[in-house]
Design an enzyme around this catalytic site. Sequence first.
Site, PDB file in Angstrom:
ATOM      1  N   SER A   1       0.781 -20.452  46.267  1.00  0.00           N
ATOM      2  CA  SER A   1       1.204 -20.548  44.869  1.00  0.00           C
ATOM      3  C   SER A   1       2.563 -21.180  44.676  1.00  0.00           C
ATOM      4  O   SER A   1       2.905 -21.574  43.550  1.00  0.00           O
ATOM      5  CB  SER A   1       1.203 -19.151  44.231  1.00  0.00           C
ATOM      6  OG  SER A   1      -0.102 -18.631  44.179  1.00  0.00           O
TER       7      SER A   1
ATOM      8  N   LYS B   1       8.994 -16.808  37.094  1.00  0.00           N
ATOM      9  CA  LYS B   1       7.558 -16.546  36.996  1.00  0.00           C
ATOM     10  C   LYS B   1       7.349 -15.146  36.417  1.00  0.00           C
ATOM     11  O   LYS B   1       8.039 -14.194  36.810  1.00  0.00           O
ATOM     12  CB  LYS B   1       6.928 -16.663  38.382  1.00  0.00           C
ATOM     13  CG  LYS B   1       5.417 -16.544  38.422  1.00  0.00           C
ATOM     14  CD  LYS B   1       4.917 -16.771  39.840  1.00  0.00           C
ATOM     15  CE  LYS B   1       3.412 -16.681  39.957  1.00  0.00           C
ATOM     16  NZ  LYS B   1       2.942 -16.955  41.339  1.00  0.00           N
TER      17      LYS B   1
ATOM     18  N   SER C   1      -0.330 -20.412  41.704  1.00  0.00           N
ATOM     19  CA  SER C   1      -0.310 -19.681  40.453  1.00  0.00           C
ATOM     20  C   SER C   1       1.019 -19.815  39.713  1.00  0.00           C
ATOM     21  O   SER C   1       1.121 -19.454  38.540  1.00  0.00           O
ATOM     22  CB  SER C   1      -0.583 -18.189  40.727  1.00  0.00           C
ATOM     23  OG  SER C   1       0.415 -17.635  41.571  1.00  0.00           O
TER      24      SER C   1
END
Length: 586
Positions: free
Chosen positions: A174, A76, A150
């Site tokens: 997330s 990420k 996210s």
Amino acid sequence: MKEELRLNTLRARYASGETTPRELILALRQRAEELNPEYRMFLHLLSVEELEPYLAALETHRPDELPLYGVPFAIKDNIDLAGVPTTAACPAYAYVPQTSSTVVQQLISLGAIPLGKTNLDQFATGLNGTRSPYGACRNSVHPDYPSGGSSAGSALAVALGLASFALGTDTAGSGRVPAALNDLVGLKPSKGLLSTTGVVPACRTLDCVTTFTQTAEEASELLGLLAKVDPSDEFSRRNPAWNSGTSFGDVRTFRFGVPAAQHLEFFGCPEGPRLFDNAVKRLEALGGTAVTLDFAPFLEAARLLYEGPWVAERYSVVGELAQRQPDAVLPVIHAVLRKAPEVSGVDTFRAQYRLQALKAECDRLLADLDCVLTPTIGRPVTLKELEDEPVLRNSELGYYTNFMNLLDYAAVAVPNGFMANGLPSGVTLFGRPFTDQYLLSVAHAFQQGDVIGRPARNDMSRIVVCGAHLEGLPLNWQLVQRGGRLVEATVSAPHYRLFALAGGPVKRPGMVRTHDGVAIAVEVWELPSAELGSFLEGIPAPLGLGKVQLQDGRWETGFICEGSGIEGALDISRWGGWRAWLQSQA
């Protein structure tokens, strides 16, 4: 390709010579380039030149020398990889780190190969995967739905068969919401188990690094490799021994909480109740007992995350840039953070006091449970719905996730079948901190459909008692005072003899394993593992704790007696138990 990237499958492919890391990684990179325009999962796909040092380093090792030899993973883009920009999905914020985050460096040292940096909701503020200036991430299965966020791109990299696993972060859900929407296992470990050094904070006091995998078994392996204390991370916590590994063995039962009906919210989804009910039945079939749970305090804690002062913690990272360059931050992020500058110190302390009261209440509710089962999301929302009402629909996605880090619990999202339109569905198992491996063991059984074999301990220890510690007898308080609870009354295997020992003032028996034994009535108690040491210190000779076999073949920790201790003691085995002998004496 997904099946071929599972850890054990990939190891076998390397060991047999079917493929090499160089062949595999370069083929995956090409496939990622082809898919990226549609899914927008990678913000920076490592070039062939950038991959070369990692591939060359592996050529000095054999596949069996490194536990993650040649395993492709995605990162990420709020987690640092040395020499590659970290953007947090905000070009104006971007920087190039000189060193990798602790967790990325751990993985590279173990032989894993980073494929690239993945898209996310800007500054990890969102649960849907559409809040990125680099483009929205669509679902891996259904084009009308988002990927979830996210950690959007990380989930897609695994779901689309481009990486064996991926790193995400989870502050409000997330690492769980995108797992549910893409048919993956999303582990949100206990706070501090995985280092957050080199991670762009969302809420520094709450952030967790997470993993996306196809199976709970893989998530368990990764956690075992990565859960190390990091001196550079002041929020790092030591992983207790009971949470350090898994194995598959003896059968055991468990109790799991289910939110009361009035607190189950599916936001009008017609399929949600049926799918969740199926999940409850699956856990019951695995040996679980469902217990109705008052979910109101958990939901109140969840509301504190965005309605309370923790929004100011997010603002501490984004605020200066948002003020200096308003256009650099997306309008929806401005909307989420708009109240942050008004949060006062008084507001903060009042919210902390309320949170502590809620945590005490929630901890009490979890005390007699092994885990809790909830939906991961109440209802999947479409891309159109997110466009029309971005804050409301995002908030709905966090109904079952927002409280987790505020209350300091561990959680794992696990697939739970599919909806009629093909969209994946998921449930979450959560529990007390440092029960991660236990939760993964339940998730593994849930995925496999096998009876749970106690693949991992949780934070409770089981003790078999046969004498004065039995319920209602003089020393039972030593268990109750330490938070113990009675699990079951049963009998031992028919291999023991019971003796009334000399001395006192509290009379005690001694249980000895022999070739001419009988079954002895016993009780199985559970008490917090942290209390086991003080309990053990109070046990007088000739008694001690060892392994006791029960009638169903299980071996549990329990009271045993040294052979020398029965000299001159009275054999009372024919009564079949201490309580029966006491009654005969009365």
